[in-house]
Structures are given as structure tokens and as C-alpha cells.
Design a protein around this motif. Structure first.
Motif, mmCIF file in Angstrom:
data_model
loop_
_atom_site.group_PDB
_atom_site.id
_atom_site.type_symbol
_atom_site.label_atom_id
_atom_site.label_comp_id
_atom_site.label_asym_id
_atom_site.label_seq_id
_atom_site.Cartn_x
_atom_site.Cartn_y
_atom_site.Cartn_z
ATOM 1 N N UNK A 1 -51.868 -4.768 -43.947
ATOM 2 C CA UNK A 1 -52.374 -3.612 -43.454
ATOM 3 C C UNK A 1 -53.586 -3.343 -44.624
ATOM 4 N N UNK A 2 -54.315 -2.285 -44.724
ATOM 5 C CA UNK A 2 -55.143 -2.027 -45.520
ATOM 6 C C UNK A 2 -54.652 -1.520 -46.885
ATOM 7 N N UNK A 3 -53.444 -0.719 -46.843
ATOM 8 C CA UNK A 3 -52.567 -0.467 -48.042
ATOM 9 C C UNK A 3 -52.352 -1.672 -48.994
ATOM 10 N N UNK A 4 -52.116 -2.797 -48.321
ATOM 11 C CA UNK A 4 -51.867 -4.136 -48.950
ATOM 12 C C UNK A 4 -52.980 -5.121 -49.032
ATOM 13 N N UNK A 5 -54.151 -4.399 -48.962
ATOM 14 C CA UNK A 5 -55.743 -4.890 -49.279
ATOM 15 C C UNK A 5 -55.623 -6.484 -48.068
ATOM 16 N N UNK A 6 -55.082 -6.052 -46.941
ATOM 17 C CA UNK A 6 -55.307 -7.121 -45.776
ATOM 18 C C UNK A 6 -55.223 -8.530 -46.414
ATOM 19 N N UNK A 7 -54.121 -8.898 -46.796
ATOM 20 C CA UNK A 7 -53.877 -10.114 -47.052
ATOM 21 C C UNK A 7 -53.430 -10.895 -46.086
ATOM 22 N N UNK A 8 -53.984 -12.366 -45.986
ATOM 23 C CA UNK A 8 -53.606 -13.137 -44.911
ATOM 24 C C UNK A 8 -52.410 -14.147 -45.282
ATOM 25 N N UNK A 9 -51.598 -14.315 -44.420
ATOM 26 C CA UNK A 9 -50.498 -15.189 -44.563
ATOM 27 C C UNK A 9 -50.525 -16.039 -43.423
#
Ligand SMILES: *[C@@H]1O[C@H](CO)[C@@H](O)[C@H](O)[C@H]1NC(C)=O
Ligand SMILES: *[C@@H]1O[C@H](CO)[C@@H](O)[C@H](O)[C@H]1NC(C)=O
Length: 227
Positions: A136-144
Motif C-alpha cells: 500500500x501507499x504507506x509502505x511506498x508501493x513496494x513490489x514483491x
């Protein structure tokens, strides 16, 4: 008379709220099962479906053979999802789980989508899939991401946008378990560019930082639903 221990009401309310907030799947059943029936005569709606009289339930209420059948992947995305949720298995009502079979042609994609009500646990039965989710945005939209081979599993947390792409040279097959009797699906491209009616192009032009013409082009495309 015994002296009771009295908690202040605010503590009780906070505990009740905390218990509610940590519920991670559908509400717990209050009986063995609640085989779903349609009740079209009643104007009353329930969160889930009405229960059949438990005495009238049979093994067939808990059975589905539809996942034997491979999905038809001759479509624009090259994948097909066959669900086994409360719509197919009435006995799943209130039990908080469901399954789906996902077939992939070579290069087939299960396009970016989210399940608003379910965490997904995916196992690859045949082939090789490149899978991923975005936080989510709050986690900077990281891709896993991960490449999964036969027997490998991957988890897609509830609500997060995720996808699966067949990167092998043969068909691929996966089965997903979901933590809801009715997890729901929102396919991002179709929901945004193929909504009914269309979203005002000005809204999407600004959101995607392109001009109206590009938005209108995308809105004119046929958005295939693979589920
Ligand atoms: C309820 O009605 C829908 C639409 O008619 C149907 O597809 C579904 O199978 C029915 N479910 C049950 C449990 O009867
Ligand atoms: C699969 O879908 C395609 C496109 O709609 C259709 O032409 C084809 O007959 C289907 N194949 C089967 C086995 O149903």
C-alpha cells in the motif's frame, strides 16, 4: 453476595473493538454449518446467505466437481479462473474459505487485480509462474515478486494488487485458497477503463497524467474478464 470484578466500560469497549479489528477472515460460524439458500421472498438481507434447515443438508451441499475442468485460455489474456466459492458450494456459507483453479496458456496472464475480502494462498501444480504484489501507499508501493515452480506456494495479502504470468513454454496450472466464502475480485484495468458507465475521462487523464485522447482510447478497448 460475591464481590465481582468490574472493568471500566471504556476498557471493555476497547477490548471488544480490538477483538473486532483483528478478525482476519469471514465471521466465525455459530453452528456446525449454514448451507446457503436463496431467499427471494424476504426483504431482509443478511451478511452472507440464509441457512438451509441443517437437517436437510446433504453431502452434495459440500461438493463441487467443477475444478476438474480446465478453464478455456483462448482469450485476450490467456488465462482463466474457475472459482469454487459460496456461489458454487452452498455449504461454504459462513465458513470463511474458498478455492479457485487458474489455467494459463504459455505467456498467459492473470492481470493485476485485488480481492477486497480475502488473503490468497497460491500453489503451482504445473508450469512456471512469475507472480507479485504491490504494497500500500504507506509502505511506498513496494513490489514483491517471485518465480514459482511446480509445488511452490506464494501468499497475496488481502486487498493488495497482485498478478501471475506464465513464463514457461507450456501451459501452467495453479490453485488458490482464499480466506473468504466470497473474496470478490477487482481487475484493475477493467474496473478503471471499462467501468459501467465510463468514468469521466478528465478524472482518469489527471489521475494517470496523460491526455483525454489516451484515456478515451483505453476506454474504447474491450476489457475481457477472465473469471
Ligand atoms: C441463488 O440464485 C442464483 C441466481 O439465480 C444462482 O446462481 C445460485 O446458484 C443460487 N444459489 C443457491 C444456493 O441456491
Ligand atoms: C474456447 O474459447 C474459444 C473462444 O471463445 C472458442 O472458440 C473455443 O471453442 C473454446 N474451446 C472450448 C474447448 O470450449
Amino acid at each position: 453476595m460475591m464481590k465481582g470484578v468490574h472493568f471500566p466500560l471504556s476498557i471493555v469497549a476497547t477490548l471488544a473493538l480490538a477483538t473486532f479489528l483483528v478478525s482476519a477472515s469471514d465471521p466465525s460460524p455459530l453452528q456446525d454449518f449454514c448451507v446457503a439458500i436463496n431467499n427471494t421472498e424476504s426483504a431482509v438481507f443478511v451478511n452472507g446467505k440464509f441457512c438451509k434447515d441443517p437437517k436437510l443438508a446433504t453431502a452434495n451441499d459440500f461438493f463441487f466437481s467443477g475444478l476438474r475442468i480446465p478453464g478455456n485460455t483462448s482469450n485476450p489474456v490467456g488465462s482463466f479462473v474457475t472459482p469454487a466459492n459460496v456461489e458454487q458450494i452452498a455449504g461454504l456459507n459462513t465458513l470463511g474459505i474458498s478455492l479457485a483453479r487458474i489455467d494459463f496458456a504459455p505467456n498467459g496472464l492473470n492481470p493485476p487485480h485485488t480481492h477486497p475480502r480475502g488473503t490468497e494462498f497460491l500453489i503451482v501444480l504445473e508450469g512456471t509462474l512469475y507472480v507479485g504484489f504491490v504494497t500500500s501507499n504507506g509502505d511506498n508501493n513496494r513490489l514483491f515478486t517471485k518465480v514459482l515452480n511446480k509445488g511452490d506456494v506464494f501468499v497475496f495479502p488481502v486487498g493488495l494488487i497482485h498478478f501471475q504470468l506464465n513464463v514457461g513454454h507450456v501451459n501452467a496450472l495453479a490453485v488458490a485458497g482464499l480466506s473468504s466464502q466470497n473474496p470478490g475480485v477487482i481487475t484493475i484495468a477493467k474496473a478503471v477503463f471499462g467501468s459501467n458507465p465510463s468514468i469521466n475521462p478528465d478524472v482518469l487523464a489527471k489521475a494517470f497524467q496523460v491526455d483525454d485522447k489516451e484515456v478515451e482510447y483505453l476506454q474504447k478497448q474491450f476489457w475481457y474478464n477472465n473469471n
